[in-house]
Each structure stands twice: as structure tokens, then as C-alpha cells.
Design a protein around this motif. Structure first.
Motif, short mmCIF file in Angstrom:
data_model
loop_
_atom_site.label_atom_id
_atom_site.label_comp_id
_atom_site.label_asym_id
_atom_site.label_seq_id
_atom_site.Cartn_x
_atom_site.Cartn_y
_atom_site.Cartn_z
N GLY A 132 0.82 -1.21 0.00
CA GLY A 132 0.00 0.00 0.00
C GLY A 132 0.86 1.26 0.00
N VAL A 133 1.94 1.22 0.77
CA VAL A 133 2.82 2.38 0.85
C VAL A 133 3.53 2.60 -0.50
CG1 VAL A 133 4.83 3.37 2.02
CG2 VAL A 133 3.13 2.10 3.32
N ILE A 134 3.93 1.47 -1.13
CA ILE A 134 4.59 1.55 -2.44
C ILE A 134 3.68 2.27 -3.44
CG2 ILE A 134 5.20 0.11 -4.45
CD1 ILE A 134 6.49 -1.83 -2.50
N LEU A 135 2.39 2.04 -3.31
CA LEU A 135 1.41 2.64 -4.21
C LEU A 135 1.13 4.10 -3.81
CD1 LEU A 135 -0.37 1.78 -6.56
CD2 LEU A 135 -2.04 0.92 -4.93
N TYR A 136 1.03 4.32 -2.54
CA TYR A 136 0.60 5.63 -2.04
C TYR A 136 1.69 6.70 -2.18
CZ TYR A 136 -0.56 9.22 1.42
OH TYR A 136 -0.81 10.41 2.04
N ALA A 137 2.92 6.33 -1.80
CA ALA A 137 3.98 7.35 -1.72
C ALA A 137 4.23 8.07 -3.05
CB ALA A 137 5.25 6.72 -1.16
N PRO A 138 4.43 7.34 -4.16
CA PRO A 138 4.63 8.08 -5.41
C PRO A 138 3.34 8.71 -5.93
CG PRO A 138 4.66 5.72 -5.84
CD PRO A 138 4.58 5.89 -4.36
N ALA A 139 2.19 8.09 -5.56
CA ALA A 139 0.92 8.61 -6.09
C ALA A 139 0.66 10.04 -5.60
CB ALA A 139 -0.24 7.70 -5.68
N ILE A 140 1.00 10.32 -4.34
CA ILE A 140 0.73 11.68 -3.85
C ILE A 140 1.62 12.69 -4.57
CG2 ILE A 140 -0.25 11.16 -1.59
CD1 ILE A 140 2.53 11.69 -0.40
N VAL A 141 2.86 12.26 -4.86
CA VAL A 141 3.76 13.17 -5.58
C VAL A 141 3.26 13.38 -7.01
CG1 VAL A 141 6.12 13.53 -6.36
CG2 VAL A 141 5.70 12.42 -4.18
#
Lengths: 563, 88
Positions: A132-141
Motif C-alpha cells: 500500500g505504501v509503495i502505491l501511495y507514496a509516489p501517487a501523492i507526488v
């Protein structure tokens, strides 16, 4: 982004998915789904191993980190070649010759079912949240950069990744990783060339390198013995060595990759490939960050790169404080620009430039302070630490990279995120089906049944990662807690495998108690000392081996005692 | 499971693998097992003598280790050369 950028961006998605599905057409059964029928070439596996480790945050976060702190982060990777040698000598032959589907399956054969189950649960919990973090972290950027809704960015990445992973299994994952990793290499080259090309007239590569050196941005090695500092040569060599042994030797997302090779030799070569390429690649990525630091001597950088963080402060009662900092930054930057151009001119004439070096150094220092104060202000207003470091590189490419190349670089960032996510969900799926479903729920079903369940498990973990990513902003402390638990068990899990390989007398009870003792010890070290987290892996592994061997020895002694 | 080299299919992929230490070649601690290093040596022997341009695995591993040391050395030199301390 122009129409050309969007076109290239969409073309990337279509080509990657088509290529992945084409490559996976020959897969047969559940072994084909999870292990590609053990027929994949070593160089493709090697690139996939690299792609799995390098997430989007590696690409955009480390460049930002180098922009702020220079090259010192490279020390984290220096033990990797040595760890790869040990993995090739010890770990790979055991896994490969045991013909297992997962690393944890080996533990049941060597110890017992409870050790396998405990290791499997630890992996699923930690990596499930991690996906989930792998998906979330770049997505916000990316959503900030592209102007997309955050949920839409998460959805696009998750949908495409889950689709090709669910249909094509590990073969699709590895071949998309190959394409994605080649794109990352291309992206690094484009970024470096663009940085050099964007330097002002009369400023050469040598000048750029020289300016970076004024603030010691190229300083890569710290020989101090401070165990609380993560970025020293010794932390990197000792802590990093154990971390890489644990990551590449016990994490299913990596072990699964080299189990897909045609032979033991190919499995080993895929890791050796990484041993040669990984550190140079990281040096290049960090160099981009240092060159960004140099580039922004000639162009005024934002004081805070994240538009969301700036907006948060501007809409707060403390907006005036930010404006004061920005005004001073503009003034100091202008002074530094004059000093930098003067230094280069006199340097080209062969004059003594020590005075200008000192002037630029003091301006750099002041700008650093201002940026630090601004980030502190952001943290105060938002109630959480600034993650501005992740916006440095994306901001640069949006503002200074020409049309066409911009679309490719944005695709590269997506590629880096998807190549890590696909590996995680396929590893989670394999552990779920092989270590739990087939072991405990339906041990006697057909291959076709397991294949169906495997696809459903892939879908489940994709949806789970999507759900975690959607709520990651609200789950901050929970995710942090899970990551912390992850750092507790990584070294301990390594200890269990070392116990299996090296301690002939070790048994299942010893391994399980050792694993619990190892995790407990790491917890104690983390709450009672300031030691860097890199050393947790050393502590965990050593305690597990010591306790596991001792308990096993005692139990063995009791069994031998006459009644 | 199919211990390598024996050609015996013991139910791989069906959930019918026979449990027990014999399944894992060189499993380290089981009574009667050959032990870790014997298994590794045997694996190396089965893989053949040469690895591409390298005469042996030992030679390849040595090259990797030298590469790792050279990278560290190179970074130390670059640190000194590219970040010269300012003059007095």
C-alpha cells in the motif's frame, strides 16, 4: 504536459502490458504462474531484482535527499556486492535445490510447520501494508505534479499493475520489470544530460562538479564510528550487509525472482548482475540530486518544492512567516548567483578563488537554514513532518524538461512504482496460496484450482494495497508501526535461515523461540538505545542464532537423557 | 518435491509432497544429512567449472568482492578530489 507527453505516457502503458501478456502466454499451471515454469533468463531476472528493490520513491526520493544532503546515502548500498556473494554461495543453492515455491516453505522441510507459518504471517502482514505504501507514496507526488486527484493516480497504477500481474503471473511481472528497469536507466541518462544541457552558457561539466564540491556534496564516505548515524561506512557495511542478506535472502518478493531461473547457475548470475550494477546505478541517481543542487545555483529554486505544503502554510495564519523566509531566500540566492558566476570567471582565468568559495559556502549555509526553517514551519502547520524531499526532482522535470522527454520521465516514475508493486503482490499471492491455502485449507486440489485461487489471491492483494493506499494518509501511525515491526522481524527472520543452514542441531522449537527472542531483542534495543535501525538486523540475526542454537541444544540433550 | 539429481517425483505441485528432512538437500541439521558445506560444494560441482569468462565461481565471487572494494576506494578518492577543503 503537452499532447506529445500524454501520447508517450499512454504508449508506455499499452506497450508494457502487451509485452507482458505476450511473454506469459507459455506459462503452464501454478508453477508457471508463480515461477514462470523455471525458464526465465538470468539477465531478465537480474533486472527484475533491481526493479523490485528500486521503487518510485528510490528514484524521486533519493534525488531529493542528495539535493539536501549530498552523496552520503550511497554508503547504505556499499555492502550489497558482498551480501550478494554470500547469498550466491549459501542461500541460493538451498532454495533452488529444494524446489520450493516460497522461502518459508523451506523452513517447514527444515524445521516444522509452525516456523513456516510464523515466518509467512510476518511476511504477509508487513509486506501487505508495504504494498500500500509503495502505491501511495509516489501517487501523492505524481498527483500533485500531474494535477490529478490522488485517488485517480492510485487507481490507474493499481488497475494496470493488478491486471497484468493477475493474468500473466510472475512471467508478466519479470518482463514488465525488464522494460521498466531499462526505462529507469534511460530516465537517469536523460535527467543527467538535461541537467548538463540546462547549465548556463560558459558553465561546463567540470564547473558543475566543482561547485558541488564547495558544499562537500560529493562527500560519499564517512569514517566516523557513531552507531547512531545510519550513513557511515561502518553502518553501511555491517548493518547494510545484514539488511541485504535479509532482504534478498528471506523476503519472498526477491526469493521468488531467482527461483524462476532455468538453473542454479542462472539464479546466481541474476544476483551477481545486481552486485555489479546496483551501486553504480545508485551513484548516478544520487549524482542527479547533487547536480540539481548545482543547477539551482543558477536558477532560483522554490524554498519549499511541494505545492501542497506551500498551499497549506499560505492558507494558515502563519503565511506571513513563509513570505519573510521566501523574500530572504530570494535575496541570498541572488547574492550566491553573483558570487558563483564571479568564482567561475576567475577560476577560468586561473586566479585564486578561495574568497569566493568561502562566500558561496556561507550563502549555501544560509539558504540551507532558510529551507530548514521553512520545512519546520510546514511541519508545525500540518502537524506532520514535511516530505518536501520527494518533490525536488519532479518539480525540476516539470519546469525544465522539454516536451516529449517529460512524458517519458513521468512514465519512468510510474514504471518504478509499478515494477515494485507487481513484485509485491505476486509474492504475497504466492505466500498466501502456497504457505497457507495449499498447506492448511485445500492440500489436495487440482493444479487448475490452485491457479484460479492464485489469480484471486493476486486480485485480493492488489485490492488490499489499493485500500491501504487510499487510506494511507489517515493510517499514518499504523503504517509507521507496521514498518517498525518489519524492521524488527527482518533481521530475526534472517537469523532463522542462518540457523537452518549452519546449525546442524537446530530444531523447530529452537527456531520459533529464537525468532520471538530476536524480535523481542530488537524491540528492546529500539526503545532503550539510539542505535541506528540498520543495526537492528544484526541484533535480530545474532540473537535468533544464539537462542535458537541454545534451545535446540537443550531440547536435544533432554531427549538423549535416559528415562 | 523432487530432490535434484534423483529424478523422483514425489508429488510436486499437488500438495502431496512427502514431509521430512530428506526433501531438502543439504538441509544442515538433520541426522544423516551431508551438511551445509558439502551440499554447496556439490552444487558448485554440478554447475560446472567455468562461468562465462571466469575460470570458476570462486574467481567470479572474488571479482565481485574486488569490485565492491574498488567502488569504496573510488568513492573515498572522489570525496577527497571533488570536495577539496578550502585553503587557509
Amino acid at each position: 504536459m503537452t499532447g506529445l507527453d500524454w501520447g508517450l505516457f499512454l504508449l508506455y502503458f499499452v506497450l508494457v502490458v502487451s509485452f507482458a501478456l505476450y511473454q506469459s502466454r507459455k506459462n503452464v499451471g501454478v508453477e508457471g504462474y508463480f515461477l514462470g515454469n523455471r525458464r526465465l533468463p538470468w539477465w531478465a531476472i537480474g533486472l527484475s531484482v533491481m526493479a523490485t528493490q528500486a521503487s518510485a520513491i528510490t528514484f524521486i526520493g533519493t534525488t531529493g535527499q542528495a539535493f539536501d544532503d549530498g552523496m552520503e546515502f550511497i554508503q547504505f548500498y556499499l555492502a550489497l556486492p558482498f551480501a550478494m556473494v554470500v547469498l550466491c554461495i549459501v542461500f541460493v543453492p538451498f532454495f533452488y535445490r529444494a524446489r520450493v515455491f516460497t522461502a518459508y516453505e523451506y523452513l517447514e522441510g527444515r524445521f516444522d510447520a509452525k516456523t513456516r507459518a510464523l515466518a509467512g504471517v510476518l511476511f504477509l502482514v508487513s509486506r501487505g501494508m508495504g504494498a500500500g505504501v509503495i502505491l501511495y507514496a509516489p501517487a501523492i507526488v505524481l498527483s500533485v505534479i500531474l494535477g490529478w486527484d490522488e485517488r485517480l493516480t492510485i487507481l490507474v497504477m493499481a488497475l494496470v499493475t493488478v491486471a497484468y500481474t493477475m493474468v500473466g503471473g510472475i512471467t508478466a511481472v519479470i518482463w514488465t520489470d525488464v522494460v521498466q528497469m531499462l526505462m529507469v536507466f534511460g530516465g537517469i541518462a536523460v535527467a543527467l544530460l538535461a541537467l548538463f544541457a540546462n547549465l548556463p552558457d560558459g558553465v561546463g561539466v567540470g564547473d558543475a562538479v566543482y561547485i558541488g564540491g564547495i558544499q562537500e556534496m560529493w562527500r560519499s564516505i564517512d569514517l566516523s564510528w557513531d552507531p547512531t548515524n545510519t550513513y557511515t561506512l561502518w553502518s553501511g557495511l555491517l548493518g547494510g550487509f545484514f539488511l541485504f542478506l535479509a532482504y534478498f535472502g528471506t523476503d519472498q518478493s526477491q526469493v521468488q525472482r531467482y527461483l524462476t531461473a532455468t538453473s542454479l547457475k542462472d539464479s546466481r548470475l541474476s544476483l551477481i548482475f545486481n552486485a555489479f550494477l546496483k551501486v553504480p546505478m545508485q551513484i548516478l541517481i544520487l549524482s542527479i540530486g547533487v547536480l540539481l543542487f548545482v543547477f539551482y545555483h543558477f536558477e532560483r529554486p522554490p524554498l519549499v518544492f511541494s505545492p501542497a505544503e506551500v498551499a497549506a502554510v499560505e492558507s494558515s495564519p502563519r503565511a506571513a512567516e513563509l513570505r519573510v523566509l521566501q523574500d530572504e531566500q530570494e535575496r541570498v540566492h541572488a547574492q550566491r548567483l553573483v558570487a558563483t558566476l564571479q568564482l567561475l570567471e576567475e577560476r577560468h582565468e586561473g586566479a585564486d578563488v578561495e574568497g569566493w568559495r568561502a562566500t558561496i559556502g556561507s550563502h549555501d549555509e544560509r539558504l540551507r537554514e532558510l529551507r530548514s526553517q521553512a520545512k519546520g514551519l510546514v511541519a508545525d502547520v500540518r502537524g506532520k513532518a514535511s516530505n518536501d524531499v520527494n518533490y525536488v526532482f519532479p518539480t525540476y522535470i516539470i519546469q525544465y524538461i522539454p516536451a516529449g522527454l517529460l512524458g517519458i520521465l513521468i512514465a519512468v516514475i510510474f514504471a518504478a512504482a509499478m515494477s515494485s508493486l507487481d513484485s509485491e503482490i505476486t509474492a504475497l499471492s504466492s505466500a498466501t496460496v502456497m504457505d497457507f491455502y495449499r498447506r492448511w485449507v485445500r492440500p489436495e486440489a487440482t493444479d487448475a484450482h490452485y491457479l484460479r485461487v492464485s489469480r484471486l489471491a493476486t486480485l485480493f492483494w492488489g485490492v488490499f494495497a489499493f485500500g491501504v493506499a487510499l487510506y494511507a494518509g489517515q493510517l499514518g501511525s499504523l503504517i509507521e508501526a507496521v514498518n517498525q515491526i518489519g524492521s524488527f522481524f527482518y533481521g530475526s527472520l534472517l537469523g532463522v535461515f542462518l540457523l537452518a543452514f549452519f546449525v546442524r542441531t537446530a530444531n523447530g522449537t529452537g527456531a520459533t523461540l529464537g525468532l520471538l527472542a530476536g524480535m523481542g531483542s530488537v524491540f528492546l534495543v529500539s526503545v532503550t538505545t539510539e542505535v541506528s535501525w540498520l543495526y537492528y538486523n544484526v541484533v535480530g540475526a545474532v540473537v535468533v542464532v544464539a537462542v535458537g542454537a541454545a534451545v535446540s541444544g537443550m531440547l536435544r540433550g533432554r531427549e538423549r537423557e535416559p528415562a | 518435491m523432487r530432490p535434484e539429481g534423483e529424478g523422483v517425483d514425489r508429488g510436486e505441485g499437488t500438495g502431496q509432497e512427502a514431509p521430512g528432512p530428506e526433501r531438502l538437500p543439504g538441509g544442515g541439521g538433520q541426522p544423516g544429512s551431508r551438511g551445509v558445506w558439502a551440499a554447496i560444494r556439490e552444487a558448485d560441482r554440478q554447475e560446472g567449472e567455468t562461468v562465462g569468462p571466469f575460470r570458476s565461481w570462486t574467481c567470479l565471487y572474488g571479482t565481485v568482492a574486488v569490485h565492491g572494494i574498488l567502488v569504496i576506494g573510488l568513492l573515498m578518492v572522489l570525496t577527497k578530489v571533488l570536495d577539496p577543503a578550502p585553503g587557509p
